[in-house]
Design a protein around this motif. Sequence first.
Motif, PDB file in Angstrom:
ATOM      1  N   ILE A   1      51.701  27.883 -22.474  1.00  0.00           N
ATOM      2  CA  ILE A   1      51.520  27.815 -20.922  1.00  0.00           C
ATOM      3  C   ILE A   1      52.822  28.476 -20.383  1.00  0.00           C
ATOM      4  O   ILE A   1      53.964  28.198 -20.623  1.00  0.00           O
ATOM      5  N   PHE A   2      52.533  29.595 -19.523  1.00  0.00           N
ATOM      6  CA  PHE A   2      53.898  30.168 -19.094  1.00  0.00           C
ATOM      7  C   PHE A   2      53.851  30.247 -17.487  1.00  0.00           C
ATOM      8  O   PHE A   2      52.817  30.154 -16.982  1.00  0.00           O
ATOM      9  N   HIS A   3      55.109  30.535 -16.929  1.00  0.00           N
ATOM     10  CA  HIS A   3      55.343  30.695 -15.549  1.00  0.00           C
ATOM     11  C   HIS A   3      55.576  32.309 -15.267  1.00  0.00           C
ATOM     12  O   HIS A   3      56.569  32.612 -15.928  1.00  0.00           O
ATOM     13  N   ILE A   4      54.817  32.766 -14.406  1.00  0.00           N
ATOM     14  CA  ILE A   4      55.227  34.168 -14.300  1.00  0.00           C
ATOM     15  C   ILE A   4      55.298  34.398 -12.571  1.00  0.00           C
ATOM     16  O   ILE A   4      54.349  33.837 -11.789  1.00  0.00           O
ATOM     17  N   GLU A   5      56.358  35.002 -12.289  1.00  0.00           N
ATOM     18  CA  GLU A   5      56.672  35.242 -10.952  1.00  0.00           C
ATOM     19  C   GLU A   5      56.878  36.571 -10.175  1.00  0.00           C
ATOM     20  O   GLU A   5      57.357  37.377 -11.287  1.00  0.00           O
TER      21      GLU A   5
ATOM     22  N   ILE B   1      47.573  30.004  -6.947  1.00  0.00           N
ATOM     23  CA  ILE B   1      49.061  30.605  -6.555  1.00  0.00           C
ATOM     24  C   ILE B   1      49.984  29.019  -6.753  1.00  0.00           C
ATOM     25  O   ILE B   1      49.427  28.106  -6.087  1.00  0.00           O
ATOM     26  N   ALA B   2      51.088  29.280  -7.397  1.00  0.00           N
ATOM     27  CA  ALA B   2      51.941  28.110  -7.561  1.00  0.00           C
ATOM     28  C   ALA B   2      53.092  28.129  -6.919  1.00  0.00           C
ATOM     29  O   ALA B   2      54.017  27.618  -7.436  1.00  0.00           O
ATOM     30  N   SER B   3      53.105  28.654  -5.668  1.00  0.00           N
ATOM     31  CA  SER B   3      54.198  28.528  -4.793  1.00  0.00           C
ATOM     32  C   SER B   3      53.885  28.900  -3.527  1.00  0.00           C
ATOM     33  O   SER B   3      52.651  28.929  -3.025  1.00  0.00           O
TER      34      SER B   3
ATOM     35  N   VAL C   1      55.603  35.454  -5.361  1.00  0.00           N
ATOM     36  CA  VAL C   1      54.405  34.506  -5.631  1.00  0.00           C
ATOM     37  C   VAL C   1      54.485  34.251  -7.110  1.00  0.00           C
ATOM     38  O   VAL C   1      54.694  34.863  -7.740  1.00  0.00           O
ATOM     39  N   ALA C   2      54.195  33.054  -7.351  1.00  0.00           N
ATOM     40  CA  ALA C   2      54.149  32.432  -8.798  1.00  0.00           C
ATOM     41  C   ALA C   2      52.799  31.997  -9.258  1.00  0.00           C
ATOM     42  O   ALA C   2      51.964  31.642  -8.322  1.00  0.00           O
TER      43      ALA C   2
ATOM     44  N   LEU D   1      47.730  22.176 -12.085  1.00  0.00           N
ATOM     45  CA  LEU D   1      48.603  21.773 -11.393  1.00  0.00           C
ATOM     46  C   LEU D   1      49.189  22.842 -10.527  1.00  0.00           C
ATOM     47  O   LEU D   1      50.018  22.653  -9.679  1.00  0.00           O
ATOM     48  N   ALA D   2      48.769  24.058 -10.733  1.00  0.00           N
ATOM     49  CA  ALA D   2      49.502  25.225 -10.099  1.00  0.00           C
ATOM     50  C   ALA D   2      49.443  25.013  -8.644  1.00  0.00           C
ATOM     51  O   ALA D   2      50.425  25.343  -7.962  1.00  0.00           O
ATOM     52  N   PRO D   3      48.238  24.715  -8.021  1.00  0.00           N
ATOM     53  CA  PRO D   3      48.137  24.670  -6.555  1.00  0.00           C
ATOM     54  C   PRO D   3      48.587  23.591  -5.869  1.00  0.00           C
ATOM     55  O   PRO D   3      49.469  23.679  -4.652  1.00  0.00           O
TER      56      PRO D   3
END
Length: 1061
Positions: free
Chosen positions: A696-700, A847-849, A858-859, A920-922
């Motif tokens: 699982i990764f976070h990309i911004e 979108i997680a931001s 934007v993440a 959990l992102a939104p």
Amino acid sequence: MKPCTSGPFGRSIDLADIAGPTYITAQTVIQQVSYALSDRIWTYSPETFDLDELVKQWFQKGTKNANGSVTNIESMQIRQGAASIALGYIFSPDFNLKKRHVPQSLLATSSSLRYLRAALDQLALLYPVASPLTAHVAAVDYAARSSQLVTDYVSPMTLAEELGLGMVTSFSGLESQHMALLATSLASTVPTLHVYDGVSAGRETMRLVDTMDCEAIQRTYKAVLREISDLPKKSSPDDKVERTLDAMNNELGTIYRLFEYIGHSAPEIVLVVFGTIESSLGSQVANSLAASGIKVGLIAVRLYRPFVEAAFVKALPGSVRSIGVLGQVYDSYAVSDPSVHSNLYADTISAITFSDKWALEPTVTDIKYPRETVWTPLNIAAAFQLLAPKPLFARSHDQAQLQLLDGSDVQEYTFWDLDDSPAAKVSLVLGQALAKDSANNVTLNKGHDNLLQGGISRTDVRKSKKTVEAAYWIESADLVVVSDHSILKYFDVVSGLKAGGRLLLNYPGVKDDQLEAQLPDVFKKTLATKEVQFFILDTSAIEETESDPSLEVSLIQVAFLRVGLSSMEKIGLQKLASLDPLSGSTSIDVLERSSKKLDVALREIEIPKEWATLELGSDTPKLPMNIQVNSFVGFDKDETEPSTYLRDWQTAAKGLAFKEAYSTKPALRPDASVKTHTVRVKENRRLTPLSYERNIFHIEFDLGDSGLKYDIGEALGVHSENDEAQVREFMEFYGLSPEEIVEVPTRENPNVLENRTVYQSLMQNIDIFGRPPKRFYEALADFADDPNEAKELRALGGSEGAVEFKRRAEVDTITYADLLLEFPSAHPSFHEIVRIVNPMKRREYSIASCQKVTPNSVALMIVVVGWVDPKGRDRFGQATRFLNKLKIGAEVVVSVKPSVMKLPPSSSQPLIMAGLGTGLAPFRAFVQHRAWEKQQGKEIGSVLLYMGSRHQREEYCYGEEWEAYQDAGVITLLGRAFSRDQPQKIYIQDRMRQTMNEIIQAYLKEDGAFYLCGPTWPVPDVTNVLEDAIAREAKRNSKKVDPRKEIDRLKEEARYVLEVY
């Protein structure tokens, strides 16, 4: 009990219930021994194989093993380096040295061994300082060429030989518990494989009279280790295994040998075999032939590694003149290749060559067979015949004497079913009912052929007063039950019925005068020739079956009793009714009602004498007598087919040369139906540990001057690209020029065309590595020069190929590129490929931001989708692979998509959010927005965040952020559910139920909004919690409220919002 394909009668069983006389499968007791003795079990089981289903259930229940602790279960992915984490655990500096002598176990398939090889190799080198390790290996693989599950001994035999591992096999399910224990005992000196048939014998339900419980297993294990503890350290491997086997025999009172001889006392011909069915069935055939005075025998190899040559030669009678080695090789090509020999042949020829037992050395013949071989008594006898100088049978019909079971004692029943039939589980239920009689010994074996009629299953049930050992499909059934008449088109169900036997056919609505025309000629002829008693069950004759499908099931159950066990119908009804409801039992009232109505629905058909003389045309197909097992379960048959479109490609050149005339305009991703933007990668970091199986990764992304605007809850559409290495490999294979200009349809609108190079088209437009629909097979057939390839492609694209198409799509995960490689004579030009291959689609991610907090970025939070196909190739989701590989600064084309995940109108309204995994992102964006509002001095409502994942250590994504927001007073309640961090599973609905008062306050009293994002499976349980909250609050206020209707009202008010997939 929960369904479990590898458990007895397809059911789960508690660890404590495995003891004394009981029904088991080989896989059941193998899991029992592994769980009872091990500190930790590492499992490598494809999802539908259920090799580890029972140990996982015992672990989840907190069931203690024989050492008084809960055995840890680690379910691992089948991929390269798969066993590295197990190796790391065993040699970790943090490893509890008190457990150094406690066994560790693997549960795996033979097909997974190639991925475990590197770790097992290292373990073998370091074994003197390692914990004992036993790998229980189900010998099963999927053979793509023959489209079936095969018993694979080649892989473990080769691995054991090359790495110096010990290797034991079980001859039958009846001794699998003992052999699992022997393998674990041998593992005290050498890493050991315990190999058993994983296709049929390992899953056969049978009665084991002297099943050991966990305490007895541990007692025996310790006694064996004590007895061999005085072995000198420099003892040879041969001495160690012989002493270990002797110690176990002494403790159990058994007489197991390294090599078992069965047959004539002075044989001239001996067959050497390895494998569960080969040993079990071969022994029975050898005894049967020897009883007829034929001088043959059989050596069954129990311990393959180390191969103790002295014991092998000792087991061979001195009278032997010809030895045949029944040796498995990989496939039919290896069988026909004279340079290839089986593993077992090399050991046998070596032992014979260096022995001085015979004045005239016996000949040794390598009788090779491929993994696809399905053994029957007749083809085992044929192996003996290859070595005999004259026919074993004086007349061909004497082969009928090769009857291995006592027909006066053993009753045999075969059930044929469609996978989606209401009656598909009738055979399992009836098998359990027969097993209720303690005087009976019942065996049950079930297999699935998912490549015909959308899935057909066959179940064989045998019943006897004595122990039954018959590792082959029934060939002479007393009764055959066919639940659907369409099965007769695909299988010769009568050939497996004994002469004078009975056949029960469920054929709703058929009239006697219609049977002549409706039944296949070959079926009718065989019925008459065998003088079969033929019964028709017409469930439609009873009106209630239309409104109550379960009545049809009970009618088939009762019909079986009446036709097959007429004298026991009343007792049989009682036994059916006494079964566990979860096993599919029916109430005695329903069964007795069905029994009374059966006279209307069941009738015996008088077979016309003319059927025996029916002439079959030369074009009458010879139907198979048995299924080709290719699955342990059925599958979903729904499918959708996207459309394709392309105009003439030559307009590409004209469009570039005469832009004004052809209205050619340069554009950024003109294929997108929404406005697109180019952004750059700002950050790309993994959220889960490198050692963890889920990435699982976070990309911004840096928005720069793109002008991209987004709102809370919206999704980002990513216009991803294919993998460059794969694209270049395909262009080279297909002979394409990367710089050639072509006209291609856009991703989102096939009516919009754009000019690209071949390379650009394959990277961004053409889904060449995607899943092809049926129409692609049909279209590709038009380009095939080879008639056979064209015929096969048309069959796959037609209705008759629906099942094979489904297998290719869901099991083999075939791509467009794979098909172009598989059918080389079908070589459409590139512009034709563009026409028949679907365009790539964008992929949306929540979108997680919050842009108010991070105005220039934007993440996203993403999990990499990956799997291993049956050929062992690593496969990946196209979009997640693309995103995961992006470097800082890389450009990506994106667009924004609206979503249902909207904040409530007032900032003072509470938020109740439940997210699983990347769901959990939104909510990260929601919480950021509420924190921004609080910073602006606004009054914010309470925030209840429930999150669900497997492990806190590995999947507590954004954990520090959540806790910081909680400390800052933004998050009011943080409900964390890590399902696998404790013996009993805990899910988000459990955390919600534990905080019911807070939910009532925020959701109902303060008009909060509820959101759920993630997979669909928790929706019913989560909704039940909310309904309970509504009911509880209504009761407190003395109001009468329908919770379900209240949920519907909340949906309309956008206060109950789901975004699930």
